[in-house]
Design a protein around this motif. Structure first.
Motif, PDB file in Angstrom:
ATOM      1  N   HIS A 193     -14.617  -8.537   2.884  1.00 49.88           N
ATOM      2  CA  HIS A 193     -14.451  -9.430   1.648  1.00 49.88           C
ATOM      3  C   HIS A 193     -13.803 -10.942   2.030  1.00 49.88           C
ATOM      4  CE1 HIS A 193     -14.863  -5.695  -0.956  1.00 49.88           C
ATOM      5  NE2 HIS A 193     -16.056  -6.286  -1.221  1.00 49.88           N
TER       6      HIS A 193
ATOM      7  N   GLY B 182     -12.501  -3.031   3.587  1.00 49.01           N
ATOM      8  CA  GLY B 182     -12.459  -3.880   2.453  1.00 49.01           C
ATOM      9  C   GLY B 182     -11.792  -5.229   2.560  1.00 49.01           C
TER      10      GLY B 182
ATOM     11  N   GLN C 136      -4.974   6.290   0.906  1.00 49.54           N
ATOM     12  CA  GLN C 136      -5.777   5.827  -0.377  1.00 49.54           C
ATOM     13  C   GLN C 136      -7.328   5.643   0.403  1.00 49.54           C
ATOM     14  OE1 GLN C 136      -4.213   2.482  -2.627  1.00 49.54           O
ATOM     15  NE2 GLN C 136      -2.729   2.523  -1.255  1.00 49.54           N
TER      16      GLN C 136
ATOM     17  N   LEU D 229      -9.032   3.800   1.911  1.00 52.31           N
ATOM     18  CA  LEU D 229      -9.623   2.239   1.650  1.00 52.31           C
ATOM     19  C   LEU D 229      -9.775   1.644   2.977  1.00 52.31           C
ATOM     20  CD1 LEU D 229      -7.660   1.103  -1.466  1.00 52.31           C
ATOM     21  CD2 LEU D 229      -9.919   1.978  -1.492  1.00 52.31           C
TER      22      LEU D 229
ATOM     23  N   SER E 222       0.800  -1.069  -0.049  1.00 54.99           N
ATOM     24  CA  SER E 222      -0.142  -0.125  -0.038  1.00 54.99           C
ATOM     25  C   SER E 222       0.600   1.296  -0.008  1.00 54.99           C
ATOM     26  CB  SER E 222      -0.754   0.213   1.165  1.00 54.99           C
ATOM     27  OG  SER E 222      -0.413   0.091   2.450  1.00 54.99           O
TER      28      SER E 222
ATOM     29  N   LYS F  78      -0.705   6.529  -7.273  1.00 57.06           N
ATOM     30  CA  LYS F  78      -1.722   7.174  -7.236  1.00 57.06           C
ATOM     31  C   LYS F  78      -1.575   8.552  -7.151  1.00 57.06           C
ATOM     32  CE  LYS F  78      -5.151   3.566  -5.724  1.00 57.06           C
ATOM     33  NZ  LYS F  78      -6.141   3.261  -4.836  1.00 57.06           N
TER      34      LYS F  78
ATOM     35  N   LYS G  98      -4.589   0.317  -8.668  1.00 57.61           N
ATOM     36  CA  LYS G  98      -5.479  -0.100  -7.702  1.00 57.61           C
ATOM     37  C   LYS G  98      -4.670  -1.067  -6.596  1.00 57.61           C
ATOM     38  CE  LYS G  98      -9.072   1.257 -10.345  1.00 57.61           C
ATOM     39  NZ  LYS G  98      -9.630   2.331  -9.859  1.00 57.61           N
ATOM     40  N   ASP G  99      -4.964  -0.795  -5.391  1.00 60.81           N
ATOM     41  CA  ASP G  99      -4.730  -1.568  -4.673  1.00 60.81           C
ATOM     42  C   ASP G  99      -5.194  -3.039  -4.568  1.00 60.81           C
ATOM     43  OD1 ASP G  99      -3.283  -2.055  -1.731  1.00 60.81           O
ATOM     44  OD2 ASP G  99      -5.149  -2.995  -1.502  1.00 60.81           O
TER      45      ASP G  99
ATOM     46  N   SER H 197      -6.654  -5.015  -2.712  1.00 66.40           N
ATOM     47  CA  SER H 197      -8.057  -5.222  -2.176  1.00 66.40           C
ATOM     48  C   SER H 197      -9.126  -4.687  -2.993  1.00 66.40           C
ATOM     49  CB  SER H 197      -7.981  -4.580  -0.753  1.00 66.40           C
ATOM     50  OG  SER H 197      -8.035  -3.008  -0.919  1.00 66.40           O
ATOM     51  N   GLU H 198      -8.730  -3.514  -3.779  1.00 62.18           N
ATOM     52  CA  GLU H 198      -9.829  -2.937  -4.758  1.00 62.18           C
ATOM     53  C   GLU H 198     -10.293  -3.997  -5.756  1.00 62.18           C
ATOM     54  OE1 GLU H 198      -9.573   1.509  -5.464  1.00 62.18           O
ATOM     55  OE2 GLU H 198      -7.320   0.886  -5.183  1.00 62.18           O
TER      56      GLU H 198
END
Length: 410
Positions: free
Chosen positions: A327, A323, A318, A320, A247, A254, A278-279, A281-282
């Motif tokens: 998930h 997530g 980020q 985020l 990250s 980013k 995109k990380d 996790s995204e």
């Protein structure tokens, strides 16, 4: 916040950007309540609001001192304050500008210059991998402080050989392949199981974050442009995303669009690269259907309780949050963040744990205390720096979450 920039900075890009950021600050102090260094040191100048005042003074013509430099150095750049701030102050960008301006006027002691040079050149050097391998070979003989920075050697496992129509780029990273090679290969195997091919462009190197945050911004920008050039043919050929499984790298890439926004040649390309980044996790929402076919719920449940430490570069840089644990829990795993202070930095913060070891160790132990309250079987994170730093203070295994996911796939 009212500002009156000195003529030296009034018409410069740094001055104008800093002024725009400063004018959003309303002095509320909410940021102070969530700043790790303020919590430890109790000094207003070691919190975001105090550092903002110091940077403002420099921009308005006051001569910075060694103390000014030290207070800025002690900032982790965790950006927790940005998450807390009701006014949207972009503190991370402001402190990058402040450090640059202060370092131009305040010479560092020779020992500090040498250490910072060794970090920004050594971590990017092709010699890093063989030196790390040597360190792992003699790890038991190393002094405690150095041993903490040398993780035990681990196998990377096999890289998938299938080709798929869907392709993503992966940044290998400058230290991760040597320190924990299984993270990259596990990422490739998980994506392969979902019908996505992982491509590592060998001409892409360090994201630029190490040099940028050690205030060698010109050299960092060269690295950023090199990466853009390396990735661009893949972007033209339809790569879906540029995936980051560290990250710290993700938050930097980013930011390419912002850093290079005034570059006539690279501005548009940098913006596109940032949009594609995109990380890992995204990608999880899109991967869940395929993963459900490859992971048995009982296999996931058998892993037991895992503690998840969301790195600052993920949750604050980020923005985020939730997530990974949401998930993976949907797949049958049991991940939980700490009941208290999950928002606080672990103290790794790139090269911070080397440059500010006392503060970094205090934050590490505080973080581990909160995580270990859950008595987890393992601690999971999403950034190689956090993983290495946390592992140096505990016997509980610390891994990247994708390694657990990879191990459960059948």
């Amino acid at each position: 916040m009212q500002t009156n920039l000195s003529p030296e900075y009034r018409n410069t890009a740094d001055g104008q950007e800093a002024e725009a950021i400063l004018r959003k600050c309303v002095h509320c102090g909410f940021c102070t309540a969530t700043c790790p260094t303020y919590q430890l040191l109790g000094d207003e100048l070691d919190g975001p609001r105090g550092r903002i005042y110091l940077i403002k003074q420099v921009l308005e013509g006051e001569t910075p001192t060694r103390d000014t430099q030290l207070h800025l150095d002690r900032c982790l750049t965790c950006r927790n304050c940005e998450t807390t701030c009701p006014s949207g102050v972009q503190y991370g960008h402001l402190v990058d500008i402040g450090r640059k301006l202060v370092d131009e006027k305040v010479p560092r002691p020779a020992s500090e210059q040498a250490m910072r040079w060794a970090l920004k050149e050594g971590l990017n050097s092709p010699l890093f991998a063989p030196v790390m391998k040597l360190g792992q070979t003699v790890r038991s003989l190393l002094p405690g402080g150095i041993k903490a920075k040398v993780p035990e050697a681990r196998s990377a496992g096999a890289w998938p050989t299938q080709t798929h129509e869907r392709k993503v780029l992966l940044l290998a990273g400058c230290v991760q392949p040597a320190m924990s090679p299984n993270i990259n290969s596990a990422t490739a195997r998980v994506l392969d199981a979902c019908g996505i091919q992982t491509v590592v462009e060998p001409l892409a190197g360090c994201c630029g974050g190490v040099k940028f945050h050690l205030n060698d911004q010109d050299a960092a920008i060269v690295q950023m442009k090199n990466n853009i050039d390396a990735w661009w043919p893949h972007v033209v050929n339809g790569a879906e995303a540029i995936v980051m499984n560290a990250s710290g790298c993700g938050v930097t890439v980013k930011d390419y669009g912002h850093i290079l926004r005034n570059d006539a040649v690279y501005a548009e390309k940098a913006k596109r690269i940032s949009e594609l980044t995109k990380d890992l996790s995204e990608l999880l929402p899109d991967l869940l259907p395929a993963l459900r076919q490859r992971i048995q719920p009982q296999t996931a449940q058998a892993q037991g309780l895992m503690a998840f430490h969301p790195p600052c570069t993920l949750q604050h840089g980020q923005q985020l949050k939730g997530g990974v644990e949401t998930h993976l829990n949907q797949l049958g795993f049991t991940l939980k963040v700490a009941n208290t202070e999950a928002h606080l930095c672990c103290g790794s913060a790139g090269t911070y744990s080397v440059l500010q070891p006392v503060i970094a160790t205090q934050l590490r132990d505080r973080k581990l205390g909160n995580l270990n309250e859950m008595q987890p079987r393992a601690i999971l994170s999403a950034n190689i720096g956090c993983i290495t730093h946390l592992q140096s203070g505990t016997q509980v295994p610390v891994r990247h979450w994708v390694e657990m996911l990879d191990a459960a796939i059948v």
